[in-house]
Design a protein around this motif. Structure first.
Motif, PDB file in Angstrom:
ATOM      1  N   LEU A   1       0.829  -1.187   0.000  1.00  0.00           N
ATOM      2  CA  LEU A   1       0.000   0.000   0.000  1.00  0.00           C
ATOM      3  C   LEU A   1       0.874   1.252   0.000  1.00  0.00           C
ATOM      4  O   LEU A   1       0.618   2.181  -0.750  1.00  0.00           O
ATOM      5  N   ASN A   2       1.914   1.265   0.820  1.00  0.00           N
ATOM      6  CA  ASN A   2       2.779   2.446   0.905  1.00  0.00           C
ATOM      7  C   ASN A   2       3.523   2.717  -0.398  1.00  0.00           C
ATOM      8  O   ASN A   2       3.688   3.872  -0.797  1.00  0.00           O
ATOM      9  N   VAL A   3       3.978   1.652  -1.064  1.00  0.00           N
ATOM     10  CA  VAL A   3       4.691   1.822  -2.335  1.00  0.00           C
ATOM     11  C   VAL A   3       3.744   2.395  -3.380  1.00  0.00           C
ATOM     12  O   VAL A   3       4.083   3.362  -4.082  1.00  0.00           O
ATOM     13  N   THR A   4       2.551   1.841  -3.473  1.00  0.00           N
ATOM     14  CA  THR A   4       1.572   2.325  -4.445  1.00  0.00           C
ATOM     15  C   THR A   4       1.177   3.756  -4.135  1.00  0.00           C
ATOM     16  O   THR A   4       1.039   4.581  -5.039  1.00  0.00           O
ATOM     17  N   TYR A   5       1.017   4.061  -2.854  1.00  0.00           N
ATOM     18  CA  TYR A   5       0.694   5.432  -2.433  1.00  0.00           C
ATOM     19  C   TYR A   5       1.777   6.395  -2.913  1.00  0.00           C
ATOM     20  O   TYR A   5       1.476   7.438  -3.496  1.00  0.00           O
ATOM     21  N   ARG A   6       3.035   6.054  -2.660  1.00  0.00           N
ATOM     22  CA  ARG A   6       4.139   6.927  -3.061  1.00  0.00           C
ATOM     23  C   ARG A   6       4.192   7.106  -4.574  1.00  0.00           C
ATOM     24  O   ARG A   6       4.364   8.215  -5.072  1.00  0.00           O
ATOM     25  N   ARG A  60      -6.710  -3.441   1.677  1.00  0.00           N
ATOM     26  CA  ARG A  60      -6.812  -4.034   0.335  1.00  0.00           C
ATOM     27  C   ARG A  60      -7.771  -3.238  -0.533  1.00  0.00           C
ATOM     28  O   ARG A  60      -7.508  -3.028  -1.717  1.00  0.00           O
ATOM     29  N   LYS A  61      -8.865  -2.782   0.054  1.00  0.00           N
ATOM     30  CA  LYS A  61      -9.822  -1.961  -0.690  1.00  0.00           C
ATOM     31  C   LYS A  61      -9.168  -0.644  -1.095  1.00  0.00           C
ATOM     32  O   LYS A  61      -9.332  -0.174  -2.220  1.00  0.00           O
ATOM     33  N   ARG A  62      -8.410  -0.051  -0.205  1.00  0.00           N
ATOM     34  CA  ARG A  62      -7.730   1.214  -0.507  1.00  0.00           C
ATOM     35  C   ARG A  62      -6.716   1.015  -1.630  1.00  0.00           C
ATOM     36  O   ARG A  62      -6.568   1.866  -2.508  1.00  0.00           O
ATOM     37  N   LEU A  63      -6.016  -0.116  -1.616  1.00  0.00           N
ATOM     38  CA  LEU A  63      -5.057  -0.416  -2.676  1.00  0.00           C
ATOM     39  C   LEU A  63      -5.769  -0.491  -4.025  1.00  0.00           C
ATOM     40  O   LEU A  63      -5.282   0.034  -5.023  1.00  0.00           O
ATOM     41  N   LYS A  64      -6.937  -1.101  -4.059  1.00  0.00           N
ATOM     42  CA  LYS A  64      -7.713  -1.154  -5.301  1.00  0.00           C
ATOM     43  C   LYS A  64      -8.117   0.248  -5.737  1.00  0.00           C
ATOM     44  O   LYS A  64      -8.129   0.549  -6.936  1.00  0.00           O
ATOM     45  N   ASP A  65      -8.442   1.110  -4.776  1.00  0.00           N
ATOM     46  CA  ASP A  65      -8.767   2.501  -5.103  1.00  0.00           C
ATOM     47  C   ASP A  65      -7.573   3.190  -5.757  1.00  0.00           C
ATOM     48  O   ASP A  65      -7.727   3.901  -6.754  1.00  0.00           O
ATOM     49  N   PHE A  66      -6.376   2.993  -5.199  1.00  0.00           N
ATOM     50  CA  PHE A  66      -5.158   3.591  -5.777  1.00  0.00           C
ATOM     51  C   PHE A  66      -4.942   3.088  -7.198  1.00  0.00           C
ATOM     52  O   PHE A  66      -4.600   3.850  -8.096  1.00  0.00           O
ATOM     53  N   GLU A  67      -5.098   1.782  -7.387  1.00  0.00           N
ATOM     54  CA  GLU A  67      -4.884   1.201  -8.712  1.00  0.00           C
ATOM     55  C   GLU A  67      -5.871   1.784  -9.713  1.00  0.00           C
ATOM     56  O   GLU A  67      -5.501   2.104 -10.848  1.00  0.00           O
ATOM     57  N   PHE A  68      -7.113   1.964  -9.305  1.00  0.00           N
ATOM     58  CA  PHE A  68      -8.112   2.575 -10.180  1.00  0.00           C
ATOM     59  C   PHE A  68      -7.700   4.000 -10.547  1.00  0.00           C
ATOM     60  O   PHE A  68      -7.763   4.397 -11.709  1.00  0.00           O
ATOM     61  N   LEU A  69      -7.288   4.765  -9.553  1.00  0.00           N
ATOM     62  CA  LEU A  69      -6.889   6.150  -9.803  1.00  0.00           C
ATOM     63  C   LEU A  69      -5.677   6.227 -10.735  1.00  0.00           C
ATOM     64  O   LEU A  69      -5.621   7.081 -11.622  1.00  0.00           O
ATOM     65  N   ARG A  70      -4.717   5.325 -10.537  1.00  0.00           N
ATOM     66  CA  ARG A  70      -3.534   5.316 -11.410  1.00  0.00           C
ATOM     67  C   ARG A  70      -3.924   5.004 -12.844  1.00  0.00           C
ATOM     68  O   ARG A  70      -3.451   5.651 -13.778  1.00  0.00           O
ATOM     69  N   HIS A  71      -4.784   4.006 -13.037  1.00  0.00           N
ATOM     70  CA  HIS A  71      -5.210   3.641 -14.390  1.00  0.00           C
ATOM     71  C   HIS A  71      -6.009   4.770 -15.034  1.00  0.00           C
ATOM     72  O   HIS A  71      -5.825   5.067 -16.213  1.00  0.00           O
ATOM     73  N   ARG A  72      -6.864   5.406 -14.261  1.00  0.00           N
ATOM     74  CA  ARG A  72      -7.662   6.508 -14.794  1.00  0.00           C
ATOM     75  C   ARG A  72      -6.753   7.666 -15.199  1.00  0.00           C
ATOM     76  O   ARG A  72      -6.936   8.262 -16.253  1.00  0.00           O
ATOM     77  N   ALA A  73      -5.765   7.972 -14.377  1.00  0.00           N
ATOM     78  CA  ALA A  73      -4.838   9.053 -14.699  1.00  0.00           C
ATOM     79  C   ALA A  73      -4.016   8.706 -15.933  1.00  0.00           C
ATOM     80  O   ALA A  73      -3.816   9.545 -16.811  1.00  0.00           O
ATOM     81  N   ARG A  74      -3.562   7.466 -16.015  1.00  0.00           N
ATOM     82  CA  ARG A  74      -2.771   7.041 -17.177  1.00  0.00           C
ATOM     83  C   ARG A  74      -3.605   7.119 -18.444  1.00  0.00           C
ATOM     84  O   ARG A  74      -3.155   7.617 -19.475  1.00  0.00           O
TER      85      ARG A  74
END
Length: 82
Positions: A1-6, A60-74
């Motif tokens: 989670l911390n790596v994805t956050y960063r 785990r839910k927050r990690l999925k949120d980060f992944e969604f945001l990264r994909h949307r931004a990309r």
């Protein structure tokens, strides 16, 4: 989670990063309070286990949120498909 956050945080502008950090701080407080409440419902010797499981599930839910945001931004940077 911390790596994805960063990683996600570094992809943001300064203003966006500030808002993202504030939302992450609020999310951490939510997780603590929510899991404290959930684990306190049963109490006893199971409380630490319930609290740990809750934090794992919420993280785990927050990690999925980060992944969604990264994909949307990309996707927004790449523009519409040809």
């Amino acid at each position: 989670l911390n790596v994805t956050y960063r990683e996600y945080s570094l992809s943001l502008s300064v203003d966006q990063r500030r808002g993202f950090q504030e939302s992450q701080h609020a999310w951490r407080k939510f997780m603590e309070l929510s899991c404290d409440f959930e684990s306190g419902m049963t109490g006893g010797s199971l409380r630490p286990t319930i609290q740990a499981n809750c934090r794992t599930l919420v993280s785990r839910k927050r990690l999925k949120d980060f992944e969604f945001l990264r994909h949307r931004a990309r996707d927004s940077h790449n523009g519409p498909p040809n």
